[in-house]
Design an enzyme around this catalytic site. Structure first.
Site, PDB file in Angstrom:
ATOM      1  N   HIS A   1      -3.272  -5.692   0.947  1.00 16.25           N
ATOM      2  CA  HIS A   1      -2.655  -5.890   2.259  1.00 16.25           C
ATOM      3  C   HIS A   1      -2.589  -7.374   2.631  1.00 16.25           C
ATOM      4  CE1 HIS A   1      -2.398  -1.733   3.804  1.00 16.25           C
ATOM      5  NE2 HIS A   1      -3.470  -1.495   3.066  1.00 16.25           N
TER       6      HIS A   1
ATOM      7  N   GLU B   1      -0.794  -8.619   4.888  1.00 18.83           N
ATOM      8  CA  GLU B   1      -0.630  -8.715   6.351  1.00 18.83           C
ATOM      9  C   GLU B   1      -1.975  -8.611   7.061  1.00 18.83           C
ATOM     10  OE1 GLU B   1      -0.396  -6.053   4.679  1.00 18.83           O
ATOM     11  OE2 GLU B   1      -0.709  -4.246   5.888  1.00 18.83           O
TER      12      GLU B   1
ATOM     13  N   CYS C   1       0.838  -1.199   0.000  1.00 23.35           N
ATOM     14  CA  CYS C   1       0.000   0.000   0.000  1.00 23.35           C
ATOM     15  C   CYS C   1       0.882   1.262   0.000  1.00 23.35           C
ATOM     16  CB  CYS C   1      -0.975  -0.061   1.170  1.00 23.35           C
ATOM     17  SG  CYS C   1      -2.351   1.077   1.026  1.00 23.35           S
TER      18      CYS C   1
END
Lengths: 230, 85
Positions: free
Chosen positions: A203, A205, A86
């Protein structure tokens, strides 16, 4: 493996990235302060999501000049793995580690939603445990995610296998409807020629727990571990 | 050294999709400005700096544009004015 996660003022996914390494991979990770000049022996650097320096001027434009970024660029030039999620992708582009730029979403709206990605290559430090053509679901959350590059750069990225992820529909096709931000050729992530620096708007994560809707991000971290341990 | 005020326009590169410009153009037409054909929204940066003369002030600002103020991939810049402060 030791991972360094850079904390810029305005980063807000640095702790998530740190937890991904520590809790899911059981490897060590440290936060690297943006004013430091030391990677603290990290084998891998993660540039996390957020709004570094308030996104003033352009997303990632100011973060690129942080003291720590000089070390990150040197690490990348030595072939060290660097991953940007990002805002981290925006910073990597501004720093010249990756080609292109991320512009305002074509809708002009901030988009926070799950997307489907198609893995375009497994020849990177971050996708070697995935299969090209595999589809992954993970969230995006950005206002400036429209990947843009000139025609020559796009052709080169495609011919050299540097497109890592594309936004696709459920059938795996990169349609306009599946493109959440108007990115050229539905590009969601790219890498450098060596496959050691990867940037992506989604994302991974945030896609590591069933409770959060997807665990598809795990394969990327497992790839990273496999690359570094190899 | 003399103090100069230098202003610079930074605009999205011609031919690149400019959704912000398009949204503004649509709004203007909705307001009744039917003749509006195209709008591009950029940034206007005003800098105050010390330099030996106007030429070196201008040169410094061009360098700032290449390094930070404009993105070489997506934006163009032009100096809009150099004057003593």
């Amino acid at each position: 493996m030791k991972v360094g996660v850079v904390s810029f003022p305005g980063s807000n996914c640095d702790e998530d990235a740190l937890l991904a390494i520590v809790e899911r991979l059981h490897e060590s990770a440290v936060l690297l302060w943006h004013k430091d000049h030391d990677l603290q022996g990290a084998d891998v650097v993660i540039l996390p999501g957020g709004f570094s320096y308030g996104d003033y001027l352009r997303s990632g434009a100011i973060a690129r000049f942080s003291p720590i970024m000089q070390e990150v660029v040197a690490h990348a030039r030595r072939g060290g793995p660097v991953i940007g999620f990002c805002n981290g992708f925006q910073i990597a582009c501004e720093a010249g580690l990756l080609p292109g730029a991320l512009l305002r979403n074509v809708s002009l709206q901030f988009r926070s939603m799950p997307v489907t990605l198609r893995v375009e290559t497994s020849q990177t430090v971050f996708t070697n445990a995935a299969t090209a053509g595999a589809r992954l679901t993970m969230p995006i959350a950005h206002g400036d995610g429209r990947f843009t590059a000139d025609a020559d750069t796009l052709t080169r990225l495609e011919s050299e296998g540097q497109v890592v992820f594309r936004y696709v529909n459920a059938a795996g096709e990169p349609t306009e409807a599946a493109n959440p931000n108007g990115s050229m050729r539905n590009i969601a992530g790219v890498c450098n020629p060596g496959g050691t620096v990867v940037g992506m708007m989604p994302h991974p994560e945030r896609a590591l727990e069933p409770l959060l809707g997807s665990t598809d991000g795990l394969v990327l971290f497992e790839s990273l571990l496999a690359s570094v341990k190899a | 050294m003399t103090r100069f005020v230098v202003s610079v326009h930074i605009v999205p590169r011609q031919g690149l999709l400019d959704p912000q410009g398009k949204a503004v153009a649509d709004s203007l037409r909705t307001l009744g400005f039917a003749g509006v054909r195209d709008v591009h929204v950029g940034r206007h940066v005003v800098l105050e700096l010390d330099a030996a003369d106007a030429a070196s002030a201008e040169r410094a600002v061009r360098e700032m544009c290449s390094h930070l103020l404009a993105n070489p991939v997506t934006e163009d810049f032009e100096l809009a004015g150099v004057r003593p402060a």
